[in-house]
Enzyme design. Sequence first.
Site, PDB file in Angstrom:
ATOM      1  N   LYS A  92       0.877  -1.181   0.000  1.00  0.00           N
ATOM      2  CA  LYS A  92       0.000   0.000   0.000  1.00  0.00           C
ATOM      3  C   LYS A  92       0.908   1.222   0.000  1.00  0.00           C
ATOM      4  CE  LYS A  92      -3.467   2.825   0.625  1.00  0.00           C
ATOM      5  NZ  LYS A  92      -4.481   3.053  -0.441  1.00  0.00           N
ATOM      6  N   CYS A 145      -3.166   9.465  -6.328  1.00  0.00           N
ATOM      7  CA  CYS A 145      -4.244   9.173  -5.394  1.00  0.00           C
ATOM      8  C   CYS A 145      -5.347  10.207  -5.588  1.00  0.00           C
ATOM      9  CB  CYS A 145      -3.764   9.213  -3.943  1.00  0.00           C
ATOM     10  SG  CYS A 145      -5.142   8.881  -2.813  1.00  0.00           S
TER      11      CYS A 145
HETATM   12  O1  LIG Z   1      -7.863   6.278  -1.459  1.00  0.00           O
HETATM   13  C1  LIG Z   1      -6.776   5.665  -1.595  1.00  0.00           C
HETATM   14  O2  LIG Z   1      -6.050   5.281  -0.644  1.00  0.00           O
HETATM   15  C2  LIG Z   1      -6.372   5.391  -3.008  1.00  0.00           C
HETATM   16  N1  LIG Z   1      -7.338   4.935  -3.836  1.00  0.00           N
HETATM   17  C3  LIG Z   1      -7.120   4.738  -5.178  1.00  0.00           C
HETATM   18  O3  LIG Z   1      -8.017   4.307  -5.935  1.00  0.00           O
HETATM   19  N2  LIG Z   1      -5.877   4.976  -5.670  1.00  0.00           N
HETATM   20  C4  LIG Z   1      -4.864   5.423  -4.906  1.00  0.00           C
HETATM   21  O4  LIG Z   1      -3.740   5.634  -5.417  1.00  0.00           O
HETATM   22  C5  LIG Z   1      -5.115   5.630  -3.499  1.00  0.00           C
HETATM   23 CL1  LIG Z   1      -3.814   6.165  -2.497  1.00  0.00          CL
END
Ligand SMILES: O=C(O)c1[nH]c(=O)[nH]c(=O)c1Cl
Length: 311
Positions: free
Chosen positions: A44, A130
């Site tokens: 993550k 993100c």
């Molecule tokens: O809300 C998120 O954590 C998230 N959710 C996404 O769909 N892509 C990302 O790069 C991230 Cl960092």
Amino acid sequence: ISTATTLAGSNFDNCMMNASGVYCMDSDELLAVENSKAATFVTKSGTLQPRKGNPEPRYFETEFGSINSMGLPNNGVDYYLDFVSQDQINHPGKTYFLSITGFNLAEDLELLQKVTDSDFAGVVELNLSCPNVPGKPQTGYDFETVDAILKAVFDVYHKPLGVKLPPYFDIIHFDQMAEILNKYPLSYVNSINSIGNGLYINDDTETVVIKPKQGFGGIGGEYVKPTALANVHAFYQRLNKDIQIIGTGGIQTGKDIFEHILCGASMVQVGTALMVEGPVIFERLTAELEAIMAEKGYDNIEDFRGKLNYL
Ligand SMILES: O=C(O)c1[nH]c(=O)[nH]c(=O)c1Cl
């Protein structure tokens, strides 16, 4: 028949792994992917400090995919550095991916300094896409900022590094991004991240399905495959050949992987479908891809990678 691949200077015994954000929050999830048929894993996206992320519900599965506004919940980059550094000892010779994301250039550089100071010997994936931190724009849509970040990053970091990009929807944007990316010694580009700020509605209650951002969230799954394939192929057409491509988006079957590779991907990442099916999915995907290759007479993925025909 082999689905092995080489990426960022490392060899992998097949071309499949998880997408960052899915099955990679903690050591249990990372070990589940490690012990599956996936070739490797990516963590993550780690931030300087641990984050709780957005209020729940923040993830929802639909008939054709998923919507999420997680808000970057993660255990902090130090957690992932410690885990991968230890895992490298347990699996000498394996290459793992560490995803990181800062909220500004200084943070990106501080994260990379931590990586440099650690025993991490894998590949860094710098997440520029993100879509779910309220008040923060998608870096990947700010071309000047992407250019400035990559210039500063490659001034200080000289080990394998790729970037995770959002989907683009305009040919000129593919041209402009490729022109920027081609200036830097990137190991790869990972395309695509979720399609940002979609909306899914429960008709019975006439309500959105996730709490953050009034229900707006990143879309993944079957919905996004045409956009993912287009982004993979557009960058394949435009990037110099030492910048490889990880194809992410809409993979549910071996056929989807075949299409990503036909578009130019050297590795693929599975998100929504992995969330739905669990790491056992990699056994099915491997069998399905190998069956397609056998039927078509391909021995390895280089026999067809990037060889999409035009009319
Ligand atoms: O809300 C998120 O954590 C998230 N959710 C996404 O769909 N892509 C990302 O790069 C991230 Cl960092």
